[in-house]
Design a protein around this motif. Structure first.
Motif, mmCIF file in Angstrom:
data_model
loop_
_atom_site.group_PDB
_atom_site.id
_atom_site.type_symbol
_atom_site.label_atom_id
_atom_site.label_comp_id
_atom_site.label_asym_id
_atom_site.label_seq_id
_atom_site.Cartn_x
_atom_site.Cartn_y
_atom_site.Cartn_z
ATOM 1 N N LEU A 55 -13.645 -4.603 -4.176
ATOM 2 C CA LEU A 55 -12.304 -4.735 -5.141
ATOM 3 C C LEU A 55 -11.902 -4.722 -3.964
ATOM 4 C CD1 LEU A 55 -11.704 -4.052 -7.837
ATOM 5 C CD2 LEU A 55 -11.818 -2.100 -6.998
ATOM 6 N N PHE A 56 -10.977 -3.681 -3.258
ATOM 7 C CA PHE A 56 -10.311 -4.142 -2.042
ATOM 8 C C PHE A 56 -10.266 -4.468 -1.045
ATOM 9 C CE2 PHE A 56 -9.677 -0.237 -5.110
ATOM 10 C CZ PHE A 56 -8.216 -0.753 -5.391
ATOM 11 N N ASP A 57 -9.131 -5.092 -1.034
ATOM 12 C CA ASP A 57 -9.467 -6.305 0.808
ATOM 13 C C ASP A 57 -9.722 -4.778 2.345
ATOM 14 O OD1 ASP A 57 -8.589 -8.428 2.163
ATOM 15 O OD2 ASP A 57 -7.159 -7.731 3.046
ATOM 16 N N ALA A 58 -9.160 -3.729 1.658
ATOM 17 C CA ALA A 58 -9.313 -2.625 2.796
ATOM 18 C C ALA A 58 -9.707 -1.128 2.319
ATOM 19 C CB ALA A 58 -8.602 -2.835 4.124
ATOM 20 N N TRP A 59 -10.710 -1.202 2.307
ATOM 21 C CA TRP A 59 -9.945 0.799 2.010
ATOM 22 C C TRP A 59 -10.468 1.890 3.115
ATOM 23 C CZ3 TRP A 59 -8.120 2.206 -2.510
ATOM 24 C CH2 TRP A 59 -8.626 3.361 -3.375
ATOM 25 N N VAL A 60 -9.243 2.092 3.324
ATOM 26 C CA VAL A 60 -9.765 3.304 3.972
ATOM 27 C C VAL A 60 -10.186 4.975 3.955
ATOM 28 C CG1 VAL A 60 -8.649 2.529 6.157
ATOM 29 C CG2 VAL A 60 -7.414 4.133 4.796
ATOM 30 N N PHE A 99 -16.122 -0.141 1.836
ATOM 31 C CA PHE A 99 -17.518 1.326 1.118
ATOM 32 C C PHE A 99 -17.177 3.051 1.244
ATOM 33 C CE2 PHE A 99 -16.555 -0.300 5.855
ATOM 34 C CZ PHE A 99 -17.155 0.834 6.543
ATOM 35 N N LEU A 100 -16.093 2.659 1.766
ATOM 36 C CA LEU A 100 -15.378 4.167 2.055
ATOM 37 C C LEU A 100 -14.446 4.631 0.823
ATOM 38 C CD1 LEU A 100 -14.117 4.748 5.520
ATOM 39 C CD2 LEU A 100 -15.848 5.712 4.727
ATOM 40 N N ILE A 101 -14.951 4.501 -0.082
ATOM 41 C CA ILE A 101 -14.143 4.204 -1.968
ATOM 42 C C ILE A 101 -16.107 5.370 -1.626
ATOM 43 C CG2 ILE A 101 -14.530 3.754 -4.522
ATOM 44 C CD1 ILE A 101 -14.029 0.834 -3.746
ATOM 45 N N GLY A 102 -15.138 6.465 -2.751
ATOM 46 C CA GLY A 102 -15.612 8.062 -2.875
ATOM 47 C C GLY A 102 -15.650 8.610 -4.034
ATOM 48 N N GLU A 103 -15.834 9.515 -4.411
ATOM 49 C CA GLU A 103 -16.038 10.341 -5.787
ATOM 50 C C GLU A 103 -15.205 9.999 -5.872
ATOM 51 O OE1 GLU A 103 -18.700 10.829 -8.020
ATOM 52 O OE2 GLU A 103 -19.448 9.422 -7.003
ATOM 53 N N LEU A 160 -13.194 9.703 8.467
ATOM 54 C CA LEU A 160 -12.167 10.417 7.221
ATOM 55 C C LEU A 160 -11.034 11.866 8.272
ATOM 56 C CD1 LEU A 160 -14.415 9.552 4.360
ATOM 57 C CD2 LEU A 160 -12.849 8.321 4.918
ATOM 58 N N ALA A 161 -11.623 11.961 9.575
ATOM 59 C CA ALA A 161 -10.838 13.138 9.413
ATOM 60 C C ALA A 161 -9.820 12.769 9.817
ATOM 61 C CB ALA A 161 -11.883 14.144 10.631
ATOM 62 N N LYS A 162 -9.890 11.455 10.821
ATOM 63 C CA LYS A 162 -8.433 10.790 11.270
ATOM 64 C C LYS A 162 -7.616 11.383 10.121
ATOM 65 C CE LYS A 162 -11.240 8.208 14.938
ATOM 66 N NZ LYS A 162 -11.553 8.643 15.206
ATOM 67 N N GLU A 166 -3.423 6.533 11.829
ATOM 68 C CA GLU A 166 -4.967 6.183 12.606
ATOM 69 C C GLU A 166 -5.683 5.160 12.168
ATOM 70 O OE1 GLU A 166 -7.518 8.188 15.453
ATOM 71 O OE2 GLU A 166 -4.819 8.650 15.639
ATOM 72 N N ARG A 167 -6.425 5.118 10.608
ATOM 73 C CA ARG A 167 -7.102 4.657 9.532
ATOM 74 C C ARG A 167 -6.678 3.810 9.676
ATOM 75 N NH1 ARG A 167 -8.740 8.539 5.384
ATOM 76 N NH2 ARG A 167 -7.167 9.966 6.244
ATOM 77 N N LEU A 168 -5.159 3.791 8.798
ATOM 78 C CA LEU A 168 -4.994 2.179 8.307
ATOM 79 C C LEU A 168 -5.019 0.834 9.834
ATOM 80 C CD1 LEU A 168 -2.076 3.672 5.436
ATOM 81 C CD2 LEU A 168 -4.153 2.061 5.632
ATOM 82 N N GLU A 169 -4.633 1.649 10.963
ATOM 83 C CA GLU A 169 -4.797 0.700 12.265
ATOM 84 C C GLU A 169 -5.999 0.311 12.628
ATOM 85 O OE1 GLU A 169 -2.725 1.952 16.466
ATOM 86 O OE2 GLU A 169 -1.013 2.364 14.553
ATOM 87 N N VAL A 170 -6.608 1.229 12.996
ATOM 88 C CA VAL A 170 -8.184 0.515 13.162
ATOM 89 C C VAL A 170 -8.856 -0.172 11.755
ATOM 90 C CG1 VAL A 170 -10.590 1.355 12.395
ATOM 91 C CG2 VAL A 170 -9.114 2.647 13.511
#
Ligand code: LP5
Ligand code: MN
Length: 263
Positions: A55-60, A99-103, A160-162, A166-170
């Motif tokens: 659904l999204f291009d990237a989900w962090v 795949f990181l979309i959560g509850e 997810l703890a970062k 930083e996550r957006l950059e990765v």
């Protein structure tokens, strides 16, 4: 709200789509997708809307909605919440980009997360295996190695703890790396393995296997009279108009293409 991803789904009318690849960088695409969902749900009145990944291009992480103030993510949460208020059941499956979309995000959409694969049973008795499709690209061993790493709960916990930046950059770096590597892979390597598709359909004892990910929409025969349906991806052209998109409707009449240009 059930906290476990649904491995089965029963319905009499389902609108399906995948690979929309929404982001804040592409507001015209978000607008086109919202228009398609709103107009087709009004015209067709599906009982369920299922998104089969990307659904999204990237989900962090679900905190993009609060910390990053993503207008795109907020617009989509509002869109689905509104559909759910009309009585439509919403299901979201993970793709290789989100795949990181959560509850937390699922709850904001009033949606339920779907397991991959998930077996859809229609009132007619027809059974359809739903999957994003990346798991079936078994010839792409570099990708499968990467997938195994990033789908591990401990890896996800650490990622997810970062800090969000930083996550957006990765994610940005990985997207660039992926585009580079795709140039060196053949179309065959990046496609579903027909044998894996057969095995999954056989194991789940379904009539149809339906997936996204490959961006090669259409229908093709499998063994024992089964069929494989592939969802289209979505793309906006340079002038901001929708170039490709849409999805499939499954009801008592079978499976029908619902183009995004038609609504
Ligand atoms: O989606 P698509 O069609 O472009 O390409 C896929 C495969 N690529 C991917 C990578 C994603 O595009 C990256 C975006 C992820 C966003 C989520 C961010 C949050 C998590 C961050 C994870 C670190 O899925 C591509 C397939 C193609 O489909 C066809 O099936 O070929 O696979 C690749 O290109 C992957 C490479 O082959 C292997 C990449 C190795 C990268 C190693 C770096 C690991 C470092 C970890 C960083 C902390
Ligand atoms: Mn994908």
């Amino acid at each position: 709200m059930n906290a476990h991803p649904a491995a089965t789904w029963a319905s009499h009318s389902v609108l399906l789509c995948s690979d929309i690849h929404l982001s804040d960088a592409n507001p015209a695409l978000t607008e086109a997708f919202c228009a398609w969902i709103e107009q087709s749900s009004q015209r067709i009145s599906p009982e369920s809307i299922l998104v089969l990944g990307d659904l999204f291009d990237a989900w962090v992480g679900d905190d993009v909605l609060t910390a990053h103030q993503s207008l795109c993510a907020q617009t989509i949460a509002n869109l689905f919440e509104l559909q759910a208020l009309k009585g439509i059941r919403i299901g979201l499956m993970h793709g290789n980009r989100d795949f990181l979309i959560g509850e937390q995000f699922a709850k904001q959409c009033n949606a339920q997360l779907l397991a991959d694969p998930c077996v859809l049973t229609m009132s007619s008795g027809a059974t359809i295996a739903l999957t994003h499709g990346d798991q079936l690209c078994t010839q792409d061993s570099d990708y499968q190695g990467f997938r195994q790493q990033v789908r591990a709960p401990s890896w996800q916990h650490d990622f997810l703890a970062k800090p969000l930046n930083e996550r957006l950059e990765v994610a940005h770096h990985l997207r660039a790396q992926s585009e580079l590597e795709k140039k060196t892979k053949s179309m065959e390597i990046m496609d579903i393995s027909p044998q894996e598709a057969e095995t999954l359909a056989e194991q789940l004892a379904v009539d149809v296997l339906l997936h996204g990910h490959t961006h090669r929409p259409g229908v093709s025969p499998m063994s024992n009279g089964r069929k494989r349906w592939v969802l289209p991806d979505w793309e906006i052209n340079a002038s901001g108009a929708l170039h490709r998109g849409g999805g499939l409707l499954i009801n008592q009449n079978g499976i029908e293409v619902i183009s995004a240009a038609r609504v």
